[in-house]
Design an enzyme around this catalytic site. Sequence first.
Site, PDB file in Angstrom:
ATOM      1  N   ASN A 288       0.841  -1.192   0.000  1.00  0.00           N
ATOM      2  CA  ASN A 288       0.000   0.000   0.000  1.00  0.00           C
ATOM      3  C   ASN A 288       0.879   1.246   0.000  1.00  0.00           C
ATOM      4  O   ASN A 288       0.530   2.269  -0.582  1.00  0.00           O
ATOM      5  CB  ASN A 288      -0.916   0.017   1.220  1.00  0.00           C
ATOM      6  CG  ASN A 288      -1.721   1.298   1.300  1.00  0.00           C
ATOM      7  OD1 ASN A 288      -2.654   1.503   0.551  1.00  0.00           O
ATOM      8  ND2 ASN A 288      -1.324   2.187   2.204  1.00  0.00           N
TER       9      ASN A 288
ATOM     10  N   ASP B 136       1.970   6.621  -0.044  1.00  0.00           N
ATOM     11  CA  ASP B 136       1.253   5.560  -0.753  1.00  0.00           C
ATOM     12  C   ASP B 136       1.843   5.337  -2.151  1.00  0.00           C
ATOM     13  O   ASP B 136       2.105   6.296  -2.889  1.00  0.00           O
ATOM     14  CB  ASP B 136      -0.224   5.918  -0.891  1.00  0.00           C
ATOM     15  CG  ASP B 136      -1.028   5.520   0.326  1.00  0.00           C
ATOM     16  OD1 ASP B 136      -0.544   5.746   1.446  1.00  0.00           O
ATOM     17  OD2 ASP B 136      -2.135   4.988   0.153  1.00  0.00           O
TER      18      ASP B 136
ATOM     19  N   ASP C  19      -0.997  -5.996   3.766  1.00  0.00           N
ATOM     20  CA  ASP C  19      -1.296  -4.934   4.715  1.00  0.00           C
ATOM     21  C   ASP C  19      -2.194  -3.872   4.079  1.00  0.00           C
ATOM     22  O   ASP C  19      -1.999  -3.495   2.921  1.00  0.00           O
ATOM     23  CB  ASP C  19       0.026  -4.300   5.170  1.00  0.00           C
ATOM     24  CG  ASP C  19      -0.158  -3.240   6.229  1.00  0.00           C
ATOM     25  OD1 ASP C  19      -0.590  -3.600   7.333  1.00  0.00           O
ATOM     26  OD2 ASP C  19       0.129  -2.058   5.949  1.00  0.00           O
TER      27      ASP C  19
ATOM     28  N   GLU D 213      -5.744  -7.988   4.791  1.00  0.00           N
ATOM     29  CA  GLU D 213      -6.114  -7.225   5.980  1.00  0.00           C
ATOM     30  C   GLU D 213      -7.095  -6.142   5.536  1.00  0.00           C
ATOM     31  O   GLU D 213      -6.704  -5.097   5.038  1.00  0.00           O
ATOM     32  CB  GLU D 213      -4.898  -6.583   6.645  1.00  0.00           C
ATOM     33  CG  GLU D 213      -5.262  -5.885   7.949  1.00  0.00           C
ATOM     34  CD  GLU D 213      -4.419  -4.655   8.265  1.00  0.00           C
ATOM     35  OE1 GLU D 213      -4.405  -4.244   9.436  1.00  0.00           O
ATOM     36  OE2 GLU D 213      -3.795  -4.079   7.347  1.00  0.00           O
TER      37      GLU D 213
END
Length: 560
Positions: A153, A217, A247, A290
């Site tokens: 991410n 990001d 993640d 996640e």
Amino acid sequence: MSRLPASLILLAMTGACGSGSGGGPGPSNPGTTPNTPAVEITPAAGDEWYRKAVFYEVFVRSFQDSNGDGKGDLKGLLSRLDYLNDGDPNTTQDLGVDALWLMPIFESPSYHGYDVVDYERIEPDYGTLEDFELLCVEAHKRGMRVILDFVINHSGVGHPWFVESASSPTSAKRGWYVWKDQDPGWKQPWSQFSNTPTWHKRNGAYYYGVFWDGMPDLNMQNAELRAEVKRLASLWLERGADGFRLDAARYLIETGAGAGQADTPETHAFWKEFAAHVRQAKPDAVLVGENWSTTPIVATYYGSTAKVPGGDELPLNFNFGISEQILAGLNGNNAAPIAAKLAEMARVYPAGVSDAPFLTNHDMVRLSTQLSGNAGKLANAAALLLTLPGAPFLYYGEELGMSNGGENNDESKRTPMPWNGTAGGGFTTGTPWYSFSGGYTSGRNVAAQENAAGSLLSRYRALIRARHASEALSRGGLKLLSSTQGTQVMLSFVRTLGEERVLVVHNVTDYNVSAGPFDLPGTTPEILFADSNVSALTKTATGWQASLPPRTTGIWRLKP
């Protein structure tokens, strides 16, 4: 898959009976509700190893130090593999887990490792690539798989990609991150009350970083970056990894403020593309998402089951909802919240997908602290986790009843593993990188529990062995027998796969309870697991019954 008798289906619709007795004035009515619809979760559609594996989450920095610098490392973890699984199914002194999830081990300037600065290199505190490859070899010898935390991410602000991207608007890697000339003013998306900015100024422009300015990001809409990420995934699979934990998976691609920062169609499209690449590179590799959100949103991350059994997106997704309801149910002495979550899963999860239940993880206050160290509730939690459908994840030290450390920070959720009660806890010969959590010198350590028949560690070992002894428990479906409403003193269900049926009953109160009557004609019960003083499952004039002392569990295979 065999069908339950009509009478048992009726029981599922009306709620299992049960009453408190002995041990104090227990509930006089279990709170069953007439005409509750039958709840059924179907078995996993695929037969891949991960659909029935028990995973163990390891923070390498806190597990075992091999060189006395106070920080855990890969050689230390290697030395403790026999504790986790010694490779011999006939022994009982190992925990018996099937797979390890290593929290970030790539090079990073922080203790936690979620701000990666080199995706190809092992963090020097943890060792070398050769150490990792040897760890995989030795884990595989013992029948364990190894998955890595793959943090894509965002990267760390010190990653060479970002340094180059920030250097100039004309940089070759400018598009690998998300830049704007002006601050769009977006706030963090996980709370409508959040006032934390997500755009950060550097060199006259603004870059997007949803968590903080130290973790910009990555721009997964950039084709070159997508290709590089897939190359890195293949590289680590070649080096011995068996998959990845992903993640912040729901925050991957942003299209606008607020809702446009999470769960976008573009995010789902990328995960389908990435999953297809991983399946091609290593067909039995696993991806675990996640996606900390509500159950209906989590359900979308499995993708479509039309062509790929179990889903064409992420084959496992952490079940944050079941974690919340287990804690609520145990602290409230009421199984109804857990039953209600199972019923919601049955409604919204695609048929045949594999769940990933857990109790707590590295971002949460530890289970023992949330349950006030109550031994009965900790016993309940272990039994619940290891009898639910899917691939359960166990956080390191949870099997010992480890509590949180003394501070209100993330480090206190990730304290060193106590192997014994000495000053260094058996973790290090030096000074631990962070203080041990409370109680480690007086019972919450491996040495104190490994040979104690009634210890929490022994309980986890026995429950994992029971799970491995039954395909229905390992990867079967679930037929709920408890009501989802009122106050339920028990959670009871039948796990099913093919012709095998397993009855599971949990007493979540501090009272003696009577389980049943269950209509199981022709059944010969075989004990897979039963706590001390749980009675035999016996046939009476009204059906099969058992009595369970406070906070106990009974698991019986129902033989024809």
